[in-house]
Design an enzyme around this catalytic site. Structure first.
Site, PDB file in Angstrom:
ATOM      1  N   ASP A  49     -31.299  10.459 -45.028  1.00  7.16           N
ATOM      2  CA  ASP A  49     -29.838   9.706 -44.994  1.00  7.16           C
ATOM      3  C   ASP A  49     -28.785   9.528 -46.006  1.00  7.16           C
ATOM      4  O   ASP A  49     -29.048   8.746 -47.031  1.00  7.16           O
ATOM      5  CB  ASP A  49     -30.342   8.547 -44.266  1.00  7.16           C
ATOM      6  CG  ASP A  49     -29.079   8.028 -43.450  1.00  7.16           C
ATOM      7  OD1 ASP A  49     -28.689   8.604 -42.553  1.00  7.16           O
ATOM      8  OD2 ASP A  49     -29.924   8.265 -41.554  1.00  7.16           O
ATOM      9  N   GLU A  55     -23.248  12.933 -38.214  1.00  7.11           N
ATOM     10  CA  GLU A  55     -23.087  11.985 -37.039  1.00  7.11           C
ATOM     11  C   GLU A  55     -21.934  11.173 -36.923  1.00  7.11           C
ATOM     12  O   GLU A  55     -20.869  11.667 -38.265  1.00  7.11           O
ATOM     13  CB  GLU A  55     -23.527  10.194 -37.692  1.00  7.11           C
ATOM     14  CG  GLU A  55     -23.387   9.288 -36.672  1.00  7.11           C
ATOM     15  CD  GLU A  55     -23.528   7.761 -37.147  1.00  7.11           C
ATOM     16  OE1 GLU A  55     -23.898   7.129 -36.299  1.00  7.11           O
ATOM     17  OE2 GLU A  55     -23.428   7.828 -37.950  1.00  7.11           O
ATOM     18  N   HIS A  68     -31.833   4.472 -33.902  1.00  4.21           N
ATOM     19  CA  HIS A  68     -32.080   3.768 -34.127  1.00  4.21           C
ATOM     20  C   HIS A  68     -30.719   2.026 -34.506  1.00  4.21           C
ATOM     21  O   HIS A  68     -30.447   1.168 -34.694  1.00  4.21           O
ATOM     22  CB  HIS A  68     -32.008   3.274 -35.724  1.00  4.21           C
ATOM     23  CG  HIS A  68     -30.438   3.973 -37.331  1.00  4.21           C
ATOM     24  ND1 HIS A  68     -30.451   5.705 -37.086  1.00  4.21           N
ATOM     25  CD2 HIS A  68     -30.112   2.537 -37.883  1.00  4.21           C
ATOM     26  CE1 HIS A  68     -29.149   5.391 -37.523  1.00  4.21           C
ATOM     27  NE2 HIS A  68     -28.537   4.076 -37.507  1.00  4.21           N
ATOM     28  N   ASP A  69     -29.582   2.959 -33.464  1.00  4.91           N
ATOM     29  CA  ASP A  69     -28.308   1.943 -33.484  1.00  4.91           C
ATOM     30  C   ASP A  69     -28.741   2.152 -32.063  1.00  4.91           C
ATOM     31  O   ASP A  69     -27.666   1.670 -31.422  1.00  4.91           O
ATOM     32  CB  ASP A  69     -26.801   3.226 -33.776  1.00  4.91           C
ATOM     33  CG  ASP A  69     -27.322   3.390 -35.340  1.00  4.91           C
ATOM     34  OD1 ASP A  69     -27.146   2.112 -36.152  1.00  4.91           O
ATOM     35  OD2 ASP A  69     -26.210   4.107 -35.807  1.00  4.91           O
ATOM     36  N   ASP A  75     -24.539  10.452 -42.521  1.00  5.75           N
ATOM     37  CA  ASP A  75     -23.867   8.966 -41.695  1.00  5.75           C
ATOM     38  C   ASP A  75     -22.468   9.148 -41.634  1.00  5.75           C
ATOM     39  O   ASP A  75     -21.861   9.292 -43.162  1.00  5.75           O
ATOM     40  CB  ASP A  75     -24.596   7.974 -42.689  1.00  5.75           C
ATOM     41  CG  ASP A  75     -24.312   6.204 -41.708  1.00  5.75           C
ATOM     42  OD1 ASP A  75     -25.008   6.262 -40.750  1.00  5.75           O
ATOM     43  OD2 ASP A  75     -23.184   5.351 -42.249  1.00  5.75           O
TER      44      ASP A  75
END
Ligand code: GLC
Ligand code: CA
Length: 550
Positions: A101, A245, A319-320, A203
């Site tokens: 990440d 993302e 995870h969000d 990210d």
């Protein structure tokens, strides 16, 4: 696209691990890298080709590692660099690549660059961040808000300027306009690439080219110049995969990131269908009812826009986001049926599928009842802001249990031992009490489990080129309860008809689709006549040696 021009990541399935919540090897209540290594055989048996690891670098963990203090050190709670190298090597033996990440829109406020930058206006790192003088009245430079609530500016009293942060104040934004900062980032990326990783998940990459003076946060004018420069300096000539993302990406801008001749990224994560379900003012904390027609419209637009160039990422959760089966299925009576149906619908689309840890056993949202049970910085901040605005706490808890980020962060459910077999100690966040029924050991013992279904889907992508390359054609687009499509490659077709409700639904079958369908995924062969009735959350699939015209 012919088979030879394909990239390896177009036939692979990615599995996302949130290290903190996956497997704890030493009983401190926090998942770690040795814990992940211990589960690699499980992941190999699932058939995945890539692991995306949420951040594992040194961090004060305000945002569970999305606030990095040292890009080239492993957080001690997760292990050591030797552990990481062993993970890469052990995964490789099992045919699995590791995706890191890359969190480079911002650092932690404990990063040495920021500590130095803060120490004086003359620091050589001052310009690595975004500083502005107070407004003439001494107030905020402007009214840009941060994603976690409150202004995007915090005053540093010692140097008399505000720093910019699109997330928490402890996550100061990096200034990508500074070429030295960019060169440092590229050096760091090459250092990881040379350790043998398979690529990066990037990210909030859409935010890096911010121009706060003009009110620009996402999609700044320099965004694609930066990504192309990054590509030249780090990715070019390496056979790696990248996924950016981007909460602002649309089917049109997706081609800017992932178009064949752009030399940028392999694909992006998009969130259009997620955001259209949010409340206009209070966002995800006051969700709207699920709208299948709107969901299909978004997916269809992306499938069509990236049919011949660019590439889709396919995911229900991360995870969000809340747990897929709770959000889009039925996590009670029809949990197994709806989890399998959702997996089928997603994995047979065109793109690279992502499985979020626990999704493959149908893990569900949590039934927390008190704010004390939550850990997520965003949830805790928004709770405070909601109460300050005079909104009832029970409404907030309801919203958080439906859409909050901790739903996907409770411990991975391995077996029915204490704390779901995740830790021998006390977990950093409570396990979902349903672990006694919903866990990997139980799924392995059941040949018709959700887990078995995921294995079949993941294997199918490796063996049936149609799943990778076939053209997507939607059908019944306006139907509020059924998601149906075909995929066609040359003279072979695949059919998916899914019932998204807990009721029987009967549909008319167009003449072109009637007839015999060969079985897929161990299902029975399907004979489609004039009408078909689908049981709750049933999905019909089939293969045929013909192509269709609608
Ligand atoms: C991304 C991450 C999220 C994080 C944020 C700030 O959206 O997925 O978990 O809080 O960026 O880094
Ligand atoms: Ca641990």
């Amino acid at each position: 696209m012919t088979q030879t021009s394909r990239h390896w990541w177009q036939s692979a399935t990615v599995y996302q691990i949130y290290p903190r919540s996956f497997a704890d090897s030493n009983g401190d209540g926090i998942g770690d890298i040795p814990g992940i290594i211990g589960k690699l055989d499980y992941l190999r048996d699932l058939g995945i080709g890539v692991i995306w690891l949420s951040p594992i670098c040194a961090s004060p963990m305000r945002d569970n590692g999305y606030d990095i203090a040292d890009y080239q050190a492993i957080a001690p709670m997760f292990g050591t660099l030797e552990d990481f190298d062993r993970l890469v090597a052990e995964a490789k033996v099992r045919g699995i690549g590791i995706l890191l990440d890359l969190v480079v829109n911002h650092t932690s406020d404990q990063h040495r660059w920021f500590l130095d930058a803060r120490s004086s206006r003359d620091s050589r790192y001052r310009d690595y961040y975004v500083w502005r003088d107070p407004a003439p009245d001494g107030g905020l430079p402007n009214d840009i808000q941060s994603t976690f609530g409150g202004p995007a500016w915090t005053l540093d009293p010692a140097t008399g300027q505000y720093w910019f942060h699109q997330f928490a104040p402890e996550q100061p934004d990096l200034n990508w306009a500074n070429p030295e900062l960019r060169a440092d980032i590229y050096r760091m990326m090459n250092w990881w690439l040379e350790r043998g990783i398979a690529g990066f998940r990037m990210d909030v990459i859409n935010l890096i080219a911010k121009e706060p003076d003009r009110g620009i946060t996402a999609d700044g004018p320099k965004l694609h110049d930066y990504i192309q420069e990054m590509h030249r300096e780090t990715l070019a000539g390496r056979d790696v995969m990248t996924v950016g993302e981007s909460w602002s990406a649309t089917p049109a801008t997706a081609l800017l990131y992932s178009g064949r001749d752009r030399a940028e990224l392999s694909m992006v994560f998009q969130f259009e269908q997620v955001m259209q379900q949010w409340h206009e003012t209070w966002g995800k904390w006051q969700p709207k009812p699920f709208d299948l027609v709107a969901l299909k419209r978004v997916i269809g637009r992306w499938q069509t826009a990236l049919a011949d160039d660019g590439w889709n990422s396919l995911f229900w959760g991360n995870h969000d986001l809340p747990r897929a089966v709770s959000k889009y299925g039925d996590d009670k009576r029809y949990r197994v049926e709806s989890a399998k149906m959702l997996a089928t619908v997603l994995h047979l689309l065109k793109g690279t599928p992502y499985v979020y840890q626990g999704e493959e056993i149908g893990m569900t949202n949590v039934p927390f009842s008190s704010i004390e049970q939550y850990r997520d910085i965003e949830t805790l901040n928004m709770h405070r802001l909601h109460l300050e605005a005079g909104l009832p706490e029970t409404d907030f808890i309801t919203g958080a249990n439906e859409n909050g980020r901790d739903n996907s962060r409770t411990p991975m459910q391995w077996n029915d031992a204490a704390h779901a077999g995740f830790t021998a100690g006390t977990p950093w966040i409570e396990a979902n009490p349903n672990y006694e029924r919903i866990n990997v050991a139980a799924a392995k013992a059941d040949p018709e489990s959700i887990l078995t279904h995921y294995r079949r889907l993941i294997a199918l992508r490796r063996t049936l080129p149609l799943v990778i390359d076939g053209r997507y054609t939607p059908w019944l687009e306006a139907h509020p309860e059924v998601f149906a499509y075909t995929r066609t490659l040359d003279t072979q077709s695949l059919l998916v008809i899914a019932n998204f409700t807990a009721r029987d639904v009967t549909i008319d079958i167009p003449a072109a689709l009637r007839g015999d369908w060969q079985p897929l995924l161990d299902a029975a062969p399907a004979l489609l006549r004039e009408r078909a009735t689908l049981a709750p959350f049933e999905v019909i699939t089939g293969l045929a040696d013909r192509s269709f015209q609608f």
